[in-house]
Design a protein around this motif. Structure first.
Motif, PDB file in Angstrom:
ATOM      1  N   GLN A   1       0.847  -1.196   0.000  1.00 41.81           N
ATOM      2  CA  GLN A   1       0.000   0.000   0.000  1.00 41.81           C
ATOM      3  C   GLN A   1       0.879   1.242   0.000  1.00 41.81           C
ATOM      4  O   GLN A   1       1.903   1.302   0.700  1.00 41.81           O
ATOM      5  CB  GLN A   1      -0.864   0.037   1.273  1.00 41.81           C
ATOM      6  CG  GLN A   1      -2.000  -0.951   1.287  1.00 41.81           C
ATOM      7  CD  GLN A   1      -3.208  -0.461   0.530  1.00 41.81           C
ATOM      8  OE1 GLN A   1      -3.488   0.731   0.520  1.00 41.81           O
ATOM      9  NE2 GLN A   1      -3.924  -1.368  -0.104  1.00 41.81           N
TER      10      GLN A   1
ATOM     11  N   ASP B   1      -2.445   5.104  -2.827  1.00 42.68           N
ATOM     12  CA  ASP B   1      -3.679   4.361  -2.558  1.00 42.68           C
ATOM     13  C   ASP B   1      -4.491   5.035  -1.457  1.00 42.68           C
ATOM     14  O   ASP B   1      -5.717   5.047  -1.477  1.00 42.68           O
ATOM     15  CB  ASP B   1      -3.332   2.935  -2.106  1.00 42.68           C
ATOM     16  CG  ASP B   1      -2.499   2.205  -3.144  1.00 42.68           C
ATOM     17  OD1 ASP B   1      -2.992   2.049  -4.280  1.00 42.68           O
ATOM     18  OD2 ASP B   1      -1.353   1.822  -2.832  1.00 42.68           O
ATOM     19  N   GLN B   2      -3.761   5.533  -0.451  1.00 42.20           N
ATOM     20  CA  GLN B   2      -4.432   6.078   0.738  1.00 42.20           C
ATOM     21  C   GLN B   2      -3.934   7.496   0.996  1.00 42.20           C
ATOM     22  O   GLN B   2      -2.772   7.815   0.743  1.00 42.20           O
ATOM     23  CB  GLN B   2      -4.137   5.201   1.957  1.00 42.20           C
ATOM     24  CG  GLN B   2      -4.605   3.757   1.766  1.00 42.20           C
ATOM     25  CD  GLN B   2      -4.352   2.900   2.989  1.00 42.20           C
ATOM     26  OE1 GLN B   2      -3.353   3.059   3.692  1.00 42.20           O
ATOM     27  NE2 GLN B   2      -5.260   1.961   3.244  1.00 42.20           N
TER      28      GLN B   2
ATOM     29  N   GLN C   1       0.514   8.170  -7.485  1.00 44.95           N
ATOM     30  CA  GLN C   1      -0.441   7.042  -7.468  1.00 44.95           C
ATOM     31  C   GLN C   1      -0.636   6.484  -6.062  1.00 44.95           C
ATOM     32  O   GLN C   1      -0.516   5.268  -5.833  1.00 44.95           O
ATOM     33  CB  GLN C   1       0.009   5.943  -8.434  1.00 44.95           C
ATOM     34  CG  GLN C   1       0.053   6.383  -9.886  1.00 44.95           C
ATOM     35  CD  GLN C   1      -1.314   6.787 -10.422  1.00 44.95           C
ATOM     36  OE1 GLN C   1      -2.305   6.115 -10.176  1.00 44.95           O
ATOM     37  NE2 GLN C   1      -1.397   7.912 -11.107  1.00 44.95           N
TER      38      GLN C   1
ATOM     39  N   SER D   1      -5.663   8.238  -5.258  1.00 44.05           N
ATOM     40  CA  SER D   1      -5.096   8.970  -6.396  1.00 44.05           C
ATOM     41  C   SER D   1      -6.180   9.718  -7.165  1.00 44.05           C
ATOM     42  O   SER D   1      -5.905  10.749  -7.776  1.00 44.05           O
ATOM     43  CB  SER D   1      -4.332   8.019  -7.318  1.00 44.05           C
ATOM     44  OG  SER D   1      -5.184   7.000  -7.778  1.00 44.05           O
TER      45      SER D   1
ATOM     46  N   SER E   1      -8.870   4.033   0.113  1.00 47.40           N
ATOM     47  CA  SER E   1      -8.579   3.352  -1.154  1.00 47.40           C
ATOM     48  C   SER E   1      -8.834   4.327  -2.297  1.00 47.40           C
ATOM     49  O   SER E   1      -9.670   5.232  -2.175  1.00 47.40           O
ATOM     50  CB  SER E   1      -9.442   2.096  -1.316  1.00 47.40           C
ATOM     51  OG  SER E   1     -10.792   2.453  -1.430  1.00 47.40           O
ATOM     52  N   GLY E   2      -8.088   4.133  -3.373  1.00 48.45           N
ATOM     53  CA  GLY E   2      -8.295   4.970  -4.560  1.00 48.45           C
ATOM     54  C   GLY E   2      -8.005   6.441  -4.352  1.00 48.45           C
ATOM     55  O   GLY E   2      -8.596   7.304  -5.025  1.00 48.45           O
TER      56      GLY E   2
END
Ligand SMILES: [Zn+2]
Length: 248
Positions: free
Chosen positions: A170, A211-212, A209, A226, A223-224
């Motif tokens: 992560q 994730d967190q 990029q 980015s 999550s996500g």
């Protein structure tokens, strides 16, 4: 008060709300902890230092984190530096932040201005913290099982750092006051809030990029992240400041 576990390895150990609340004036203070080693991020105003230390001890027991990294010199993130060093915690910050904290500089940190605006109690003062160590930007460190990269991120204020943490596949960005959930930013009418640099910073962070996202105020993005960061970057690319976290 009590530490609030957010993920397997990230706790909120201080802030203005929630079970981890340390002071109404504090930014969110995070603890990264893998069970044996870890890192504190931001140290609050100092108004809630005892509660913060108790929350850290609740997670770490007798073990101690490597130290505390300070994102920037605004009092809600950095004012607790003196209290932290007094208790034996090694505190690290960028050069501009360390220089301001060393002498309790209320002009450079805009504390005098913020206090007049009612952001802090009238009797709140920035306690000088001469023992803060300098953290070079672009430094890469391994702390326990965490790979930590220190990144220069001016815009919200001069000398702002963010911390990119890779752990267990992560990638997490601890963004201080640079970026928030939903792609918001923190723009204030202070001398060193610089929109051109803010744009460069956010567009650069969008390439990482992550994730967190663990921001200095408000909810994290687990999550996500980015996509949140890209939303702010895309706004800046069109020369439009993204939505401001700070509203009336
Ligand atoms: Zn700030």
């Amino acid at each position: 008060m009590t530490a609030r576990r957010i993920t397997d390895t990230v706790w909120a150990v201080g802030g203005a709300d929630g079970p981890e609340r340390t002071s109404a004036y504090d930014g969110t203070q995070y603890l990264l902890w893998d069970g044996a080693d870890g890192l504190l991020i931001d140290v609050g105003t100092g108004l809630g230092s005892d509660a913060w230390l108790a929350n850290v001890a609740e997670v770490c027991g007798d073990a101690a984190p490597f130290g505390a990294f300070v994102s920037h010199y605004h009092a809600d993130h950095a004012g607790g530096a003196a209290a932290a060093t007094r208790t034996g915690i090694d505190v690290y910050a960028g050069a501009a932040t360390a220089a301001a904290l060393a002498i309790g500089d209320e002009q450079a940190t805009s504390l005098e201005r913020a206090r007049r605006a009612g952001v802090y109690p009238p009797d709140y003062r920035l306690t000088a913290a001469p023992e803060v160590r300098i953290l070079p930007d672009s430094a890469a460190l391994t702390i326990g099982s965490f790979a930590v990269t220190v990144l220069d991120a001016p815009g919200h204020c001069d000398g702002h750092l963010v911390f990119l943490v890779d752990h267990g596949g992560q990638r997490s960005l601890f963004s201080g006051d640079t970026l928030f959930a939903g792609g918001k930013v923190s723009i204030q009418a202070i001398p060193d809030c610089r929109l051109d640099l803010y744009s460069d910073t956010v567009r650069g962070l969008a390439e990482l990029q992550a994730d967190q996202l663990f921001p200095g105020h408000g909810a994290p993005v687990l999550s996500g992240a980015s996509a949140d960061i890209e939303r702010a970057a895309e706004s800046f690319r069109r020369l439009i400041p993204p939505p401001n976290l700070l509203t009336d």
